[in-house]
Design an enzyme around this catalytic site. Structure first.
Site, mmCIF file in Angstrom:
data_model
loop_
_atom_site.group_PDB
_atom_site.id
_atom_site.type_symbol
_atom_site.label_atom_id
_atom_site.label_comp_id
_atom_site.label_asym_id
_atom_site.label_seq_id
_atom_site.Cartn_x
_atom_site.Cartn_y
_atom_site.Cartn_z
ATOM 1 N N CYS A 162 30.966 24.471 34.348
ATOM 2 C CA CYS A 162 31.092 24.947 32.655
ATOM 3 C C CYS A 162 30.357 26.525 33.439
ATOM 4 O O CYS A 162 30.126 26.805 31.785
ATOM 5 C CB CYS A 162 30.050 23.849 32.066
ATOM 6 S SG CYS A 162 28.739 24.200 32.980
ATOM 7 N N CYS A 191 24.635 18.043 32.127
ATOM 8 C CA CYS A 191 23.134 19.296 32.237
ATOM 9 C C CYS A 191 21.874 18.833 32.083
ATOM 10 O O CYS A 191 21.390 19.583 33.231
ATOM 11 C CB CYS A 191 23.884 19.127 30.858
ATOM 12 S SG CYS A 191 25.396 19.491 30.401
#
Ligand code: FES
Length: 146
Positions: free
Chosen positions: A36, A105
């Site tokens: 990402c 995350c």
């Protein structure tokens, strides 16, 4: 369809705690996710084995910001030994969950804390505790850079 974020995630994203930088930090950790492209940097101020201050800068998604914020709350005032035990799962639980596609995350938040602790031990010339030495990623996360 919009992803369901908990009220806590939205709160920490809108008003993240402990954002910033610590000059002359005792430990600094920077980690990134190759997929990402998000980057998290964590700064620790440590006195007598206690994390007296922690700040972060995250260039990333809302979940990355919320998990960084929660991770700093969870380790502030804790001993380095306690901080070493921080898991991404604990961060997710404290945020009342994350959508599955956003779990990586929280892994970044755990890794940032551990990287900063590792930096502290390295800077001090101390031998690295086993928990940190073995902190290499063992998460089953397909977005993980490791
Ligand atoms: Fe990259 Fe969240 S999408 S850390």
């Amino acid at each position: 369809m919009a992803m369901a974020y908990s009220a806590k995630v939205r709160e920490h994203f809108a008003n993240p705690h402990n954002v910033g930088k610590i000059d002359n930090a005792d430990g600094v950790g920077e980690v990134g996710n190759a997929v990402c492209g998000d980057i998290m940097k964590m700064y620790l101020k440590i006195e007598n084995d206690v994390i007296v201050d922690v700040k972060f800068n995250t260039f990333g998604c809302g979940a990355a910001i919320a998990t960084s914020s929660m991770a700093t709350d969870l380790i502030k005032g804790k001993t380095i030994h306690e901080a070493m035990q921080l898991t991404n799962k604990a961060v997710v639980e404290a945020l009342d969950g994350l959508p599955p596609v956003k779990l990586h995350c929280s892994v970044l938040a755990e890794e940032a804390v551990k990287a900063a602790l590792l930096d502290y031990y390295t800077k001090k010339g101390l031998s690295v505790p086993e928990e940190l030495a073995n902190a290499a990623c063992d998460h089953d996360c397909e977005a993980c850079m490791h």
